[in-house]
Design a protein around this motif. Structure first.
Motif, PDB file in Angstrom:
ATOM      1  N   ARG A  14      59.907  63.927   9.399  1.00 33.36           N
ATOM      2  CA  ARG A  14      59.041  63.652   8.261  1.00 33.36           C
ATOM      3  C   ARG A  14      58.402  64.962   7.802  1.00 33.36           C
ATOM      4  NH1 ARG A  14      55.949  57.910   9.859  1.00 33.36           N
ATOM      5  NH2 ARG A  14      57.837  56.807  10.533  1.00 33.36           N
ATOM      6  N   ILE A  15      58.112  65.044   6.501  1.00 36.92           N
ATOM      7  CA  ILE A  15      57.564  66.280   5.960  1.00 36.92           C
ATOM      8  C   ILE A  15      56.599  65.968   4.812  1.00 36.92           C
ATOM      9  CG2 ILE A  15      59.498  66.599   4.352  1.00 36.92           C
ATOM     10  CD1 ILE A  15      59.294  69.636   4.930  1.00 36.92           C
ATOM     11  N   ILE A  16      55.525  66.753   4.717  1.00 45.54           N
ATOM     12  CA  ILE A  16      54.577  66.623   3.608  1.00 45.54           C
ATOM     13  C   ILE A  16      54.276  68.003   3.045  1.00 45.54           C
ATOM     14  CG2 ILE A  16      53.474  64.572   4.599  1.00 45.54           C
ATOM     15  CD1 ILE A  16      51.032  66.473   5.205  1.00 45.54           C
ATOM     16  N   LYS A  17      53.850  68.033   1.811  1.00 43.27           N
ATOM     17  CA  LYS A  17      53.298  69.254   1.229  1.00 43.27           C
ATOM     18  C   LYS A  17      51.796  69.173   1.432  1.00 43.27           C
ATOM     19  CE  LYS A  17      53.280  72.138  -2.923  1.00 43.27           C
ATOM     20  NZ  LYS A  17      51.855  72.509  -2.823  1.00 43.27           N
ATOM     21  N   GLY A  18      51.224  70.175   2.108  1.00 44.63           N
ATOM     22  CA  GLY A  18      49.808  70.163   2.420  1.00 44.63           C
ATOM     23  C   GLY A  18      48.955  70.237   1.174  1.00 44.63           C
ATOM     24  N   ALA A  20      60.551  70.132  20.536  1.00 45.39           N
ATOM     25  CA  ALA A  20      60.136  69.489  21.786  1.00 45.39           C
ATOM     26  C   ALA A  20      59.407  68.171  21.595  1.00 45.39           C
ATOM     27  CB  ALA A  20      59.260  70.448  22.598  1.00 45.39           C
ATOM     28  N   GLY A  21      59.327  67.673  20.379  1.00 52.02           N
ATOM     29  CA  GLY A  21      58.712  66.376  20.139  1.00 52.02           C
ATOM     30  C   GLY A  21      59.771  65.302  19.942  1.00 52.02           C
ATOM     31  N   LYS A  22      59.497  64.110  20.431  1.00 52.21           N
ATOM     32  CA  LYS A  22      60.420  63.000  20.181  1.00 52.21           C
ATOM     33  C   LYS A  22      60.516  62.727  18.688  1.00 52.21           C
ATOM     34  CE  LYS A  22      59.380  60.883  24.666  1.00 52.21           C
ATOM     35  NZ  LYS A  22      58.735  59.736  25.366  1.00 52.21           N
ATOM     36  N   VAL A  23      59.404  62.946  17.982  1.00 47.29           N
ATOM     37  CA  VAL A  23      59.356  62.901  16.518  1.00 47.29           C
ATOM     38  C   VAL A  23      58.586  64.127  16.063  1.00 47.29           C
ATOM     39  CG1 VAL A  23      58.560  61.650  14.476  1.00 47.29           C
ATOM     40  CG2 VAL A  23      59.378  60.378  16.469  1.00 47.29           C
ATOM     41  N   THR A  24      59.073  64.807  15.032  1.00 45.98           N
ATOM     42  CA  THR A  24      58.385  65.974  14.492  1.00 45.98           C
ATOM     43  C   THR A  24      58.027  65.732  13.035  1.00 45.98           C
ATOM     44  OG1 THR A  24      59.444  67.555  15.985  1.00 45.98           O
ATOM     45  CG2 THR A  24      58.596  68.424  13.909  1.00 45.98           C
ATOM     46  N   VAL A  25      56.741  65.944  12.727  1.00 48.51           N
ATOM     47  CA  VAL A  25      56.257  65.845  11.353  1.00 48.51           C
ATOM     48  C   VAL A  25      55.800  67.238  10.938  1.00 48.51           C
ATOM     49  CG1 VAL A  25      54.645  64.745   9.764  1.00 48.51           C
ATOM     50  CG2 VAL A  25      55.504  63.472  11.745  1.00 48.51           C
ATOM     51  N   ALA A  26      56.317  67.720   9.827  1.00 55.31           N
ATOM     52  CA  ALA A  26      56.008  69.073   9.359  1.00 55.31           C
ATOM     53  C   ALA A  26      55.138  69.033   8.109  1.00 55.31           C
ATOM     54  CB  ALA A  26      57.297  69.838   9.069  1.00 55.31           C
ATOM     55  N   GLU A  27      54.230  69.985   8.051  1.00 57.34           N
ATOM     56  CA  GLU A  27      53.379  70.198   6.875  1.00 57.34           C
ATOM     57  C   GLU A  27      53.752  71.563   6.309  1.00 57.34           C
ATOM     58  OE1 GLU A  27      48.712  71.511   6.546  1.00 57.34           O
ATOM     59  OE2 GLU A  27      49.205  69.752   7.751  1.00 57.34           O
ATOM     60  N   VAL A  28      54.031  71.644   5.020  1.00 55.69           N
ATOM     61  CA  VAL A  28      54.460  72.907   4.425  1.00 55.69           C
ATOM     62  C   VAL A  28      53.567  73.276   3.245  1.00 55.69           C
ATOM     63  CG1 VAL A  28      56.853  72.569   5.139  1.00 55.69           C
ATOM     64  CG2 VAL A  28      56.147  71.830   2.858  1.00 55.69           C
ATOM     65  N   GLU A  29      53.430  74.567   3.027  1.00 54.90           N
ATOM     66  CA  GLU A  29      52.664  75.034   1.868  1.00 54.90           C
ATOM     67  C   GLU A  29      53.493  74.932   0.593  1.00 54.90           C
ATOM     68  OE1 GLU A  29      50.876  78.865   2.481  1.00 54.90           O
ATOM     69  OE2 GLU A  29      50.461  78.451   4.590  1.00 54.90           O
ATOM     70  N   ASN A  30      54.796  75.141   0.718  1.00 55.63           N
ATOM     71  CA  ASN A  30      55.692  75.095  -0.426  1.00 55.63           C
ATOM     72  C   ASN A  30      56.872  74.193  -0.101  1.00 55.63           C
ATOM     73  OD1 ASN A  30      54.513  77.428  -2.168  1.00 55.63           O
ATOM     74  ND2 ASN A  30      54.729  78.303  -0.123  1.00 55.63           N
ATOM     75  N   LEU A  31      57.109  73.183  -0.910  1.00 55.45           N
ATOM     76  CA  LEU A  31      58.212  72.242  -0.711  1.00 55.45           C
ATOM     77  C   LEU A  31      59.240  72.458  -1.816  1.00 55.45           C
ATOM     78  CD1 LEU A  31      59.274  69.866   0.988  1.00 55.45           C
ATOM     79  CD2 LEU A  31      58.060  68.329  -0.571  1.00 55.45           C
ATOM     80  N   VAL A  32      60.481  72.743  -1.399  1.00 51.57           N
ATOM     81  CA  VAL A  32      61.540  73.069  -2.361  1.00 51.57           C
ATOM     82  C   VAL A  32      62.756  72.176  -2.119  1.00 51.57           C
ATOM     83  CG1 VAL A  32      60.751  75.449  -2.557  1.00 51.57           C
ATOM     84  CG2 VAL A  32      62.502  74.874  -0.863  1.00 51.57           C
ATOM     85  N   GLU A  33      63.724  72.274  -3.006  1.00 54.40           N
ATOM     86  CA  GLU A  33      64.944  71.495  -2.884  1.00 54.40           C
ATOM     87  C   GLU A  33      65.934  72.178  -1.948  1.00 54.40           C
ATOM     88  OE1 GLU A  33      65.614  68.435  -4.121  1.00 54.40           O
ATOM     89  OE2 GLU A  33      63.479  68.478  -4.647  1.00 54.40           O
ATOM     90  N   PRO A  34      66.806  71.412  -1.297  1.00 52.92           N
ATOM     91  CA  PRO A  34      67.835  72.009  -0.436  1.00 52.92           C
ATOM     92  C   PRO A  34      68.673  73.019  -1.213  1.00 52.92           C
ATOM     93  CG  PRO A  34      67.727  69.652  -0.090  1.00 52.92           C
ATOM     94  CD  PRO A  34      66.845  69.938  -1.270  1.00 52.92           C
ATOM     95  N   GLY A  35      69.000  74.122  -0.558  1.00 52.25           N
ATOM     96  CA  GLY A  35      69.745  75.188  -1.207  1.00 52.25           C
ATOM     97  C   GLY A  35      68.860  76.299  -1.722  1.00 52.25           C
ATOM     98  N   SER A  36      67.537  76.039  -1.788  1.00 55.85           N
ATOM     99  CA  SER A  36      66.597  77.054  -2.277  1.00 55.85           C
ATOM    100  C   SER A  36      66.277  78.102  -1.215  1.00 55.85           C
ATOM    101  CB  SER A  36      65.299  76.392  -2.741  1.00 55.85           C
ATOM    102  OG  SER A  36      65.535  75.450  -3.758  1.00 55.85           O
TER     103      SER A  36
END
Length: 237
Positions: free
Chosen positions: A217-221, A186-202
């Motif tokens: 956009r995404i960051i590892k917290g 529901a956001g025009k832009v969504t920025v996500a914060e994740v505890e674990n950042l992995v590669e696609p396919g994981s």
């Protein structure tokens, strides 16, 4: 076209660069103290923007979550369902320093889901005959009265996930799923914060709750120890 690599940012301040301005509407995930994007909230605090409207179930507690933005008087209005244990939230509302639009919790969730799905409004029985329904359209269906509620959208959504890949696909845990997934849509832009950042396919595709198409956009917290250090430093300032 945004590539996978370009979705990943080194920190919250960098990820929010160019997205923030005074008087904007922001959705912030979280349910109680679960699933709160605290690093992104800290990035908003550091930016110094003011006059913000936040759509969030609650405002964390004093000194945590959206509570840090109440401390700096950055928030003009809350669209919420719960004041909770946040003493400052209650004080600012009762003193008139903070606008508050209360929603039944299920209604708030459905308003966000509707906004993300492109549904401008819907009818519900919840709130009929109460202050919630004042000034809103009422209509009868099958002999029952319903109140019209509008869908919610935001200039920016900030969400917190347990795991995400560099393409923006997200997985949430337990009660963090209560508001984060629909806010991501529901956001025009969504920025996500994740505890674990992995590669696609994981991530097993059947386990993905938010497809990467919704996340720009995404960051590892920061690690838990770093967050504690940030809060302690802020209290000393």
């Amino acid at each position: 076209m945004v590539t996978r690599a370009k979705k990943v940012y080194p920190d919250a301040v960098t990820a929010l660069a160019g997205l923030l301005r005074d008087d904007m509407v922001i959705m912030a995930g979280g349910f109680g103290l679960c699933g709160i994007p605290e690093n992104l909230i800290e990035g908003i605090r550091l930016s110094g923007v003011k006059g913000l409207t936040f759509i969030s179930n609650n405002a964390g507690v004093d000194g945590f979550g959206l509570g840090v933005l109440l401390e700096t008087k950055s928030v003009r209005k809350m669209i919420s369902s719960y004041v909770g244990e946040n003493k400052l939230f209650a004080q600012q509302y009762l003193s008139g320093a903070l606008e508050l639009e209360f929603n039944p919790q299920g209604t708030l969730a459905e308003r966000i889901r509707a906004g993300g799905a492109g549904i401008p409004a819907f009818f519900t029985k919840t709130g009929v005959g109460t202050l919630v329904a004042e000034g809103k359209e009422l209509r009868e269906f099958n002999g029952e009265t319903y109140v019209m509620e509008t869908g919610l959208v935001a200039d920016l959504s900030i969400v917190k996930a347990y795991c995400g890949d560099t393409a923006g696909n997200l997985v949430y845990r337990k009660t963090a799923r209560n508001f984060n997934p629909m806010m991501a849509t529901a956001g025009k832009v969504t920025v996500a914060e994740v505890e674990n950042l992995v590669e696609p396919g994981s991530i097993d595709p059947d386990h993905i709750h938010t497809p990467g198409i919704f996340v720009q956009r995404i960051i590892k917290g920061a690690a838990y120890e770093k967050r504690i250090e940030q809060r302690t430093t802020r209290k000393k300032i």
